[in-house]
Structures are given as structure tokens and as C-alpha cells.
Enzyme design. Structure first.
Site, PDB file in Angstrom:
ATOM      1  NE  ARG A   3       4.094   1.050  -4.380  1.00  0.00           N
ATOM      2  CZ  ARG A   3       3.789   1.242  -5.286  1.00  0.00           C
ATOM      3  NH1 ARG A   3       4.675   1.734  -6.624  1.00  0.00           N
ATOM      4  NH2 ARG A   3       2.272   0.627  -5.335  1.00  0.00           N
ATOM      5  CB  SER A   5       0.543  -1.950   1.154  1.00  0.00           C
ATOM      6  OG  SER A   5      -0.981  -2.207   0.073  1.00  0.00           O
ATOM      7  CD  GLU A  43       3.828  -0.087   0.060  1.00  0.00           C
ATOM      8  OE1 GLU A  43       2.688   0.634  -0.397  1.00  0.00           O
ATOM      9  OE2 GLU A  43       4.053  -1.205  -0.639  1.00  0.00           O
TER      10      GLU A  43
END
Length: 306
Positions: A179, A228, A298
Site C-alpha cells: 500500500r 479500508s 490507509e
């Protein structure tokens, strides 16, 4: 809240600009959470050349912030000073090239890339069906889902840096990790080239349907959410840590940790950005107290508090 209007000054300084400048444009309507203050100036460039011209001539002291589809974003209630750039139609082309390759503008939603690949009989990109965002954001954060990550099919990407220079970045230049990418923070990506493999359209579309069904069964995709909220720590699942810390269904103002998937923040109606971000920070605190693990956001957060 409103900011001083810079559009007349910028228009005078940039007489050949073809894109659109809007003062004090609400950003809440451009994000999936539907919260947040305005952009001092919202700029939508006509194409890559227009973006390069704008950045080359924009005074260095004016900050630049880039947003995509707003799916993974909290805009704070005080808004975003300086210029917010959002790519539009001029960055929405999808071209199928020889050798199972697709060249895609960074304003293209991930799901449209998956669909275009399926229709062309190109396998290896169906996982984008499960990512609620656009290609620009996928490049920046190495977006992934259902066993695939952006680092796998990407060959290269083009972008424009803060000085207005058009640059090309190979896959290796991104320094991808989970990520995350190490691409220069001042670069605005404009297009990307992906490599797939030969496949059968029917089978690829069936895989996309499976991904859609899995998302609908496990994620609150019909809510005002940002996907998320926290990254999975090494060897752990963020949602499990949140659940064990007793945060499933936790609320603050109009914000809630979803009862369906407790790594999803949702705006139940009337939430402020402060409610949503504050709830996220409360969850991080409780998880740290319970497990000793510090969750990492995130979701991107930009702008000023109210």
C-alpha cells in the site's frame, strides 16, 4: 469557511490555460464520505500539456494538492488552501495495445480498467474490480485486492512534476511495497501502461462477478465510506485487531465503525470530517492499548481543521 479568491490572479498569470479554475469549490461532494471544506482553488486541467503549463507557471509558494475519485480520502472541515488539482475527461482514455497491454489515463476508475481488459480478452487485471478508486490513486498507494496489486501488472507511468516537467517512471522507479510507493510526492501521474496476459472474456467477467459478490457480502459498499481505513500490520488483519479492541460499531457524532466490516469508517448521516477522523484516532488508541500494535492509516487525510 471561504478562502481569498485566487482565480483572477491565476487567470491573468496563465493566459493560455485551457482547464477550469473554480474558487472555494466544495470538496465534500467530490468525496465518498461527503464531508469536508472547500478547495481554495479547484483546477481541472484539459490534458497533460495543460497540466504541465499550469504547474510550470504556478508561483512556487502556492501549495498543490491532488485528489482523485475521492474514495479513499478525508477532507478536513476547514478545507484545503492553495490549489487542488483533479484530473477529468482529458485523462480518461483507455487504449488496448499489442501484446496484451493497456494504456490508461489516471482519471479512469479501477473498475473501468478491469472491464476494458476483460472485454479485450486480457487477463491479470480483474482484481481492479474490487478496488473503489481511480488509477492515479492506485499508482500512488500500490492499490490491491483479491490477490492482485498494482505493482504486478504495471510497466510504466507518465507524470508531471511540480516544475511542469513530464517524466516517465518504470515499475522499478516506484519502489513499491504494501500500500505504498516511493514515487516523488510532487508528481501528478497522468497515464499508465499495464501488462496483462491472454485470457477468455467470459472467464474474466465471471471472476469479476465473483469479486463483486464477495465485496457486497462482506463490505458496506452502499454506505458513505472510504474503503479500508487502516493498513493490515505485518502478519495481522486490521479488522480483527479492531474487533478484539471492542470497536465494532463504535460511534462519534455521525461517524461509525461499520458493524459489517469494522475496518470501514462510515458516515451514517450528518458526520463531520472531525467526527470521522476523530473516531479513527480513537480506534487506533484502543487497538494500541489492547494489542500494542499501532495501526497505520490507509485513508489519506488532507486540509485544515475547522
Amino acid at each position: 469557511m471561504t478562502f481569498p479568491d485566487l482565480t483572477a490572479e491565476l487567470s491573468a498569470r496563465l493566459p493560455d490555460l485551457r482547464g477550469r479554475l473554480i474558487a472555494n469549490q466544495s470538496l465534500a461532494e467530490l468525496t465518498w464520505f461527503r464531508v469536508g471544506g472547500p478547495a481554495q482553488v479547484l483546477f481541472t486541467p484539459a490534458d497533460e500539456d495543460d497540466l504541465a503549463y499550469f504547474l510550470a507557471n504556478l508561483p512556487a509558494e502556492i501549495p498543490v494538492t491532488v485528489i482523485g475519485l475521492g474514495s479513499n480520502l478525508i477532507v478536513r472541515d476547514g478545507g484545503v488552501p492553495g490549489v487542488v488539482i483533479r484530473l477529468g475527461r482529458g485523462f480518461s482514455e483507455i487504449a488496448v495495445e499489442e501484446g496484451c497491454r493497456l494504456r490508461v489515463g489516471t482519471a479512469v476508475p479501477d473498475v473501468k480498467l478491469a472491464r476494458a481488459a476483460a472485454e479485450a480478452g486480457i487477463d491479470g487485471l480483474a482484481f481492479y474490480r474490487g478496488i473503489p478508486g481511480g488509477i492515479g490513486g492506485a499508482l500512488r498507494m500500490n492499490a490491491g485486492a483479491h490477490g492482485g496489486e498494482t505493482c504486478n501488472p504495471l510497466i510504466e507511468a507518465r507524470g508531471v512534476d511540480r516544475a511542469g516537467h513530464v517524466r516517465t517512471f518504470s515499475n522499478a522507479d516506484f519502489g513499491f511495497s504494501y500500500r505504498h510507493s516511493k514515487a516523488p510526492v510532487d508528481v501528478i501521474f497522468t497515464s499508465a501502461l499495464f501488462q496483462g496476459r491472454p485470457g477468455e472474456s467470459a472467464a474474466i467477467l465471471a471472476e469479476m462477478d465473483r469479486i463483486t459478490a464477495a465485496r457486497e457480502a462482506s463490505q458496506p459498499i452502499r454506505e458513505k465510506t472510504g474503503g479500508s481505513t487502516f493498513k493490515n500490520p505485518p502478519g495481522q488483519k486490521a479488522w480483527q485487531l479492531i474487533d478484539v479492541a471492542g470497536c465494532r460499531g463504535l460511534t462519534r457524532g455521525g461517524a461509525q465503525m461499520s458493524t459489517m466490516h469494522c475496518n470501514f469508517l462510515i458516515n451514517t448521516g450528518g458526520a463531520t470530517a472531525a467526527d470521522i477522523e476523530g473516531l479513527g484516532e480513537e480506534v487506533r488508541r484502543r487497538v494500541k492499548d489492547q494489542s500494542g500494535i499501532e495501526l497505520e492509516w490507509e485513508i489519506k487525510r488532507i486540509g485544515l481543521p475547522a
